[in-house]
Every structure is written in structure tokens, then in C-alpha cells.
Design a protein around this motif. Structure first.
Motif, mmCIF file in Angstrom:
data_model
loop_
_atom_site.group_PDB
_atom_site.id
_atom_site.type_symbol
_atom_site.label_atom_id
_atom_site.label_comp_id
_atom_site.label_asym_id
_atom_site.label_seq_id
_atom_site.Cartn_x
_atom_site.Cartn_y
_atom_site.Cartn_z
ATOM 1 N N ALA A 46 0.830 -1.205 0.000
ATOM 2 C CA ALA A 46 0.000 0.000 0.000
ATOM 3 C C ALA A 46 0.866 1.257 0.000
ATOM 4 N N ARG A 47 2.002 1.193 0.706
ATOM 5 C CA ARG A 47 2.961 2.302 0.717
ATOM 6 C C ARG A 47 4.296 1.770 1.214
ATOM 7 N N GLY A 48 5.369 2.455 0.851
ATOM 8 C CA GLY A 48 6.706 2.055 1.271
ATOM 9 C C GLY A 48 7.417 1.197 0.235
ATOM 10 N N ARG A 49 8.588 0.685 0.638
ATOM 11 C CA ARG A 49 9.382 -0.222 -0.216
ATOM 12 C C ARG A 49 9.850 -1.395 0.630
ATOM 13 N N PHE A 50 9.841 -2.580 0.015
ATOM 14 C CA PHE A 50 10.176 -3.811 0.729
ATOM 15 C C PHE A 50 11.033 -4.716 -0.140
ATOM 16 N N ARG A 51 11.874 -5.502 0.508
ATOM 17 C CA ARG A 51 12.583 -6.596 -0.158
ATOM 18 C C ARG A 51 11.963 -7.877 0.395
ATOM 19 N N PHE A 52 11.354 -8.634 -0.508
ATOM 20 C CA PHE A 52 10.735 -9.903 -0.127
ATOM 21 C C PHE A 52 11.650 -11.053 -0.477
ATOM 22 N N PHE A 53 11.596 -12.063 0.344
ATOM 23 C CA PHE A 53 12.342 -13.295 0.113
ATOM 24 C C PHE A 53 11.323 -14.423 0.009
ATOM 25 N N ARG A 54 11.415 -15.171 -1.092
ATOM 26 C CA ARG A 54 10.493 -16.291 -1.319
ATOM 27 C C ARG A 54 11.306 -17.443 -1.892
ATOM 28 N N ASN A 55 11.381 -18.527 -1.131
ATOM 29 C CA ASN A 55 12.151 -19.707 -1.556
ATOM 30 C C ASN A 55 13.570 -19.342 -1.992
ATOM 31 N N GLY A 56 14.230 -18.470 -1.235
ATOM 32 C CA GLY A 56 15.614 -18.119 -1.504
ATOM 33 C C GLY A 56 15.827 -17.058 -2.564
ATOM 34 N N GLU A 57 14.771 -16.591 -3.204
ATOM 35 C CA GLU A 57 14.899 -15.519 -4.212
ATOM 36 C C GLU A 57 14.426 -14.204 -3.599
ATOM 37 N N ALA A 58 15.055 -13.106 -4.011
ATOM 38 C CA ALA A 58 14.703 -11.780 -3.486
ATOM 39 C C ALA A 58 13.952 -10.978 -4.540
ATOM 40 N N TYR A 59 12.963 -10.210 -4.094
ATOM 41 C CA TYR A 59 12.145 -9.355 -4.960
ATOM 42 C C TYR A 59 12.017 -8.005 -4.284
#
Length: 116
Positions: free
Chosen positions: A65-78
Motif C-alpha cells: 500500500a505504501r513504502g518499499r520492501f525486499r521480499f524473500f520467497r524460496n531463496g529468491e529476493a524481490y
């Protein structure tokens, strides 16, 4: 010409409210709505806060909805920013780090009973 008259009574319903809790440092979680099949949850993050790596059987959709994030899913970063979304299949290891203070709106199916 036929004129129809309607008698409309105002109906006021009170929606359930859920408490805000802090599952991790710098993170606030609040259930917004739920049913046995679906749950909508707000997660507010301070900059630098983390959603630790975890997994659960629920399918999860997250919307920034707002902000910035680094997601980790099964060892991959987004890297995601406001307006982006990501689906996390059930039993998939995932977590995130907040790069810029913000809010995630997550949907879980079925409902996360552990959040109630």
C-alpha cells in the motif's frame, strides 16, 4: 405515469474490530476482516524492520500500500514498492525487510486462525 414510493430505513451495523499487535520489532499487525475462507490483514513496518522467514499452509497475497520492501520467497529476493503485489503459495518459506516505512495489505486463504 406510475409513481413508486419507497420507505427506506437506515440500517447501522457494527463491524468487528481487531486489536493491533506487534509480532516483530517495528511491525504492527491488525486483522481488517475475516471469514473462514479468507482473511485481510494490515502490516505496518518501520524502516529497517523485518518479517522473519517463516512458512504456513495458507496461500498469501501481499499488496504494498505504501513504502518499499525486499521480499524473500524460496531463496529468491524481490523488491516491491507501492502498488506492487506478490503471491506466496502455501508452505513456501518467505519473509521481508522494510526498506522504506510502509504498509502491506495481506490476504490469506483460508483464514489464519492463529491471528485471532
Amino acid at each position: 405515469m406510475v409513481m413508486m414510493l419507497y420507505n427506506i430505513a437506515e440500517v447501522h451495523m457494527t463491524l468487528p474490530t481487531f486489536p493491533a499487535v506487534s509480532p516483530d520489532a517495528g511491525v504492527t499487525r491488525q486483522v481488517l476482516s475475516d471469514s473462514p475462507e479468507l482473511m485481510v490483514v494490515s502490516f505496518r513496518f518501520e524502516s529497517g524492520a523485518k518479517g522473519k522467514l517463516h512458512r504456513h499452509s495458507h496461500v498469501q497475497s501481499t499488496y504494498v500500500a505504501r513504502g518499499r520492501f525486499r521480499f524473500f520467497r524460496n531463496g529468491e529476493a524481490y523488491e516491491l514498492q507501492a502498488g506492487d503485489s506478490l503471491v506466496i503459495p502455501g508452505n513456501t518459506e518467505h519473509g521481508c525487510q522494510c526498506l522504506e516505512a510502509g504498509e502491506l495489505i495481506d490476504c490469506f486463504t483460508p483464514r489464519r486462525d492463529d491471528f485471532l
